[in-house]
Motif scaffolding. Sequence first.
Motif, mmCIF file in Angstrom:
data_model
loop_
_atom_site.group_PDB
_atom_site.id
_atom_site.type_symbol
_atom_site.label_atom_id
_atom_site.label_comp_id
_atom_site.label_asym_id
_atom_site.label_seq_id
_atom_site.Cartn_x
_atom_site.Cartn_y
_atom_site.Cartn_z
ATOM 1 N N ALA A 1 0.828 -1.210 0.000
ATOM 2 C CA ALA A 1 0.000 0.000 0.000
ATOM 3 C C ALA A 1 0.862 1.259 0.000
ATOM 4 O O ALA A 1 0.580 2.209 -0.727
ATOM 5 C CB ALA A 1 -0.926 -0.012 1.218
ATOM 6 N N LEU A 2 1.913 1.262 0.793
ATOM 7 C CA LEU A 2 2.802 2.424 0.838
ATOM 8 C C LEU A 2 3.486 2.663 -0.498
ATOM 9 O O LEU A 2 3.552 3.801 -0.975
ATOM 10 C CB LEU A 2 3.845 2.246 1.946
ATOM 11 C CG LEU A 2 4.833 3.379 2.126
ATOM 12 C CD1 LEU A 2 4.100 4.644 2.575
ATOM 13 C CD2 LEU A 2 5.902 2.999 3.124
ATOM 14 N N SER A 3 3.983 1.612 -1.124
ATOM 15 C CA SER A 3 4.638 1.789 -2.418
ATOM 16 C C SER A 3 3.644 2.243 -3.481
ATOM 17 O O SER A 3 3.982 3.046 -4.352
ATOM 18 C CB SER A 3 5.356 0.513 -2.844
ATOM 19 O OG SER A 3 4.432 -0.524 -3.022
ATOM 20 N N TYR A 4 2.403 1.769 -3.414
ATOM 21 C CA TYR A 4 1.385 2.219 -4.361
ATOM 22 C C TYR A 4 1.060 3.693 -4.160
ATOM 23 O O TYR A 4 0.976 4.458 -5.121
ATOM 24 C CB TYR A 4 0.115 1.380 -4.206
ATOM 25 C CG TYR A 4 -0.997 1.822 -5.117
ATOM 26 C CD1 TYR A 4 -0.966 1.530 -6.469
ATOM 27 C CD2 TYR A 4 -2.067 2.559 -4.618
ATOM 28 C CE1 TYR A 4 -1.978 1.949 -7.307
ATOM 29 C CE2 TYR A 4 -3.082 2.976 -5.446
ATOM 30 C CZ TYR A 4 -3.041 2.672 -6.793
ATOM 31 O OH TYR A 4 -4.030 3.097 -7.624
ATOM 32 N N ILE A 5 0.915 4.091 -2.912
ATOM 33 C CA ILE A 5 0.605 5.496 -2.615
ATOM 34 C C ILE A 5 1.759 6.400 -3.053
ATOM 35 O O ILE A 5 1.541 7.441 -3.675
ATOM 36 C CB ILE A 5 0.294 5.670 -1.118
ATOM 37 C CG1 ILE A 5 -1.039 5.002 -0.775
ATOM 38 C CG2 ILE A 5 0.269 7.146 -0.725
ATOM 39 C CD1 ILE A 5 -1.294 4.866 0.713
#
Length: 104
Positions: free
Chosen positions: A25-29
């Motif tokens: 999720a962090l890398s996507y954001i």
Amino acid sequence: LSSKSSVDVIFDVLYSAFFVCAMIALSYILSNTMLIKNKFTSLCGKYSLEIYVTHGLFLNFMKLGYIKNVYLYILIVIIGTIIGSILLKKVYETITLLFQKIVR
């Protein structure tokens, strides 16, 4: 042998699954924001395959046992990986151009 209780095993699995989901999720954001689009990340993206290919070589050739100073070891591996990646990219581009000239 150390044996974990079933509660500890379940907790470890859930913790690992949560951590993986949080990193995804962090890398996507971050990938969808302007925060990650700077000169350094663009340069890393240009050489990412070469960095991936060469870093293992330098990690294996410069084993930590040969160099006692950890910071020197890290510095040598990083510099070697960067130089190796640039050279590998140049060799790949040269070979690609030669093949394109032959095919045409």
